[in-house]
Design an enzyme around this catalytic site. Structure first.
Site, PDB file in Angstrom:
ATOM      1  N   LYS A   1       3.631  10.541  -6.067  1.00  0.00           N
ATOM      2  CA  LYS A   1       2.351  10.352  -6.759  1.00  0.00           C
ATOM      3  C   LYS A   1       1.712  11.711  -7.087  1.00  0.00           C
ATOM      4  O   LYS A   1       1.188  11.912  -8.173  1.00  0.00           O
ATOM      5  CB  LYS A   1       1.422   9.478  -5.902  1.00  0.00           C
TER       6      LYS A   1
ATOM      7  N   GLN B   1      -2.724   5.133   1.088  1.00  0.00           N
ATOM      8  CA  GLN B   1      -1.325   4.705   1.192  1.00  0.00           C
ATOM      9  C   GLN B   1      -1.160   3.731   2.362  1.00  0.00           C
ATOM     10  O   GLN B   1      -1.529   4.057   3.492  1.00  0.00           O
ATOM     11  CB  GLN B   1      -0.429   5.943   1.370  1.00  0.00           C
TER      12      GLN B   1
ATOM     13  N   ASP C   1      -5.527   1.054  -6.979  1.00  0.00           N
ATOM     14  CA  ASP C   1      -4.460   0.161  -6.514  1.00  0.00           C
ATOM     15  C   ASP C   1      -4.796  -1.295  -6.838  1.00  0.00           C
ATOM     16  O   ASP C   1      -3.934  -2.168  -6.754  1.00  0.00           O
ATOM     17  CB  ASP C   1      -4.299   0.299  -4.983  1.00  0.00           C
TER      18      ASP C   1
END
Ligand code: NDP
Length: 256
Positions: free
Chosen positions: A25, A69, A92
């Protein structure tokens, strides 16, 4: 327009797979010219410390998107963490507000993996309208939103899971089959309809350290009309969609 996207990525602990995802990322941000900040926190970080960092980033002007994460260590309540992220910075799309918006079809963000799958389908010139779509897996981050996106695109959608009876009978009917199960080589060629579009979301690490998908590629490719490989299929699309969501977040936060 003076819009500068910025992504904050938080990782707690040292899970090796998570480290790889976060590195990918960061690299993607560099390639796209997106400003990024990485917060690598010790596994012993408390929930309060993590919540306080999220609050700080929620208020930070240079940050348009925040990503924690997953998974987080067991002593941290994942739901509380997701709910603490400002929904307008939730790149997300895991926050309940964004999940609800996906149900209604009026969404700002789409979770990156299902969004990547839809982009692959669209860019391959495949029309979902009226097709039999079967999604194997019903997780909140992949299966369920994937099914909703296919439905919004006028597919006729069946969701299968571990309690589904006669799975093969269901998968055999699919014009578009999405596998998000987390079991290596779970979908075999004999479960696939001739000419079907097969999308393998699975990322499984075998004992020999090699990555493999949820679809047994060798037998499946003989039957499928189109099929995604692992690695190199859905994975890179997920990262690309994160970049897209970060830019979108920058636009949304600028205008509100
Ligand atoms: P989860 O473990 O959260 O969900 C797996 C789903 O598969 C569950 O709904 C489960 O059913 C279902 N399932 C398990 N066993 C069977 C079975 N025997 N028959 C039918 N269904 C079954 O996984 P995720 O959705 O998070 O991830 C799925 C895969 O995708 C993993 O390999 C993961 O690594 C990968 N992944 C890849 C990403 C990418 O960027 N490409 C991003 C995210 C995930 P039930 O609900 O009944 O338990």
């Amino acid at each position: 327009m003076g819009i500068k996207p910025g992504l904050a990525v938080i990782i707690v602990g040292d899970d090796p797979a998570s480290q790889v995802y976060v590195r990918n990322k960061e690299r993607a941000c560099e390639e796209c010219g997106i400003y990024s900040e990485k917060y690598a926190l010790d596994a012993s970080t408390t929930q309060e410390e993590l919540l306080s960092l999220i609050e700080e980033l929620n208020n930070k002007k240079s940050i348009s998107g925040i990503l924690v994460q997953l998974p987080v260590p067991d002593h941290i309540d994942e739901e509380k963490i997701i709910e603490a992220i400002n929904p307008r910075k939730d790149v997300d799309a895991f926050h309940p507000i964004n999940v609800g918006k996906i149900m209604t079809g009026n969404y700002d963000f789409v979770p990156c993996t299902p969004a990547g799958v839809m982009e692959l389908i669209k860019e391959s010139g495949i029309d979902v309208c009226g097709k039999e779509c079967v999604v194997v897996g019903r997780s909140n981050i992949v299966g369920k939103p994937q099914a909703m996106l296919l439905l919004h695109n006028n597919g006729t959608v069946t969701i299968c899971h571990s309690k589904t009876k006669d799975l093969k009978e269901k998968t055999k009917k699919a014009d578009i089959l999405v596998a998000a199960v987390g079991i290596p080589n779970f979908i075999t060629g004999d479960m696939i309809k001739e000419g079907a579009v097969v999308i393998d979301v699975g990322i499984n690490r075998l004992e020999n350290k090699k990555l493999c998908g949820d679809v047994e590629f060798e037998s499946a490719e003989k039957v499928a009309g189109a099929i995604t490989p692992v690695p190199g299929g859905v994975g890179p699309m997920t990262v690309a969609m994160l970049m897209k969501n970060t830019v979108r977040a920058a636009v949304i936060n600028k205008s509100k």
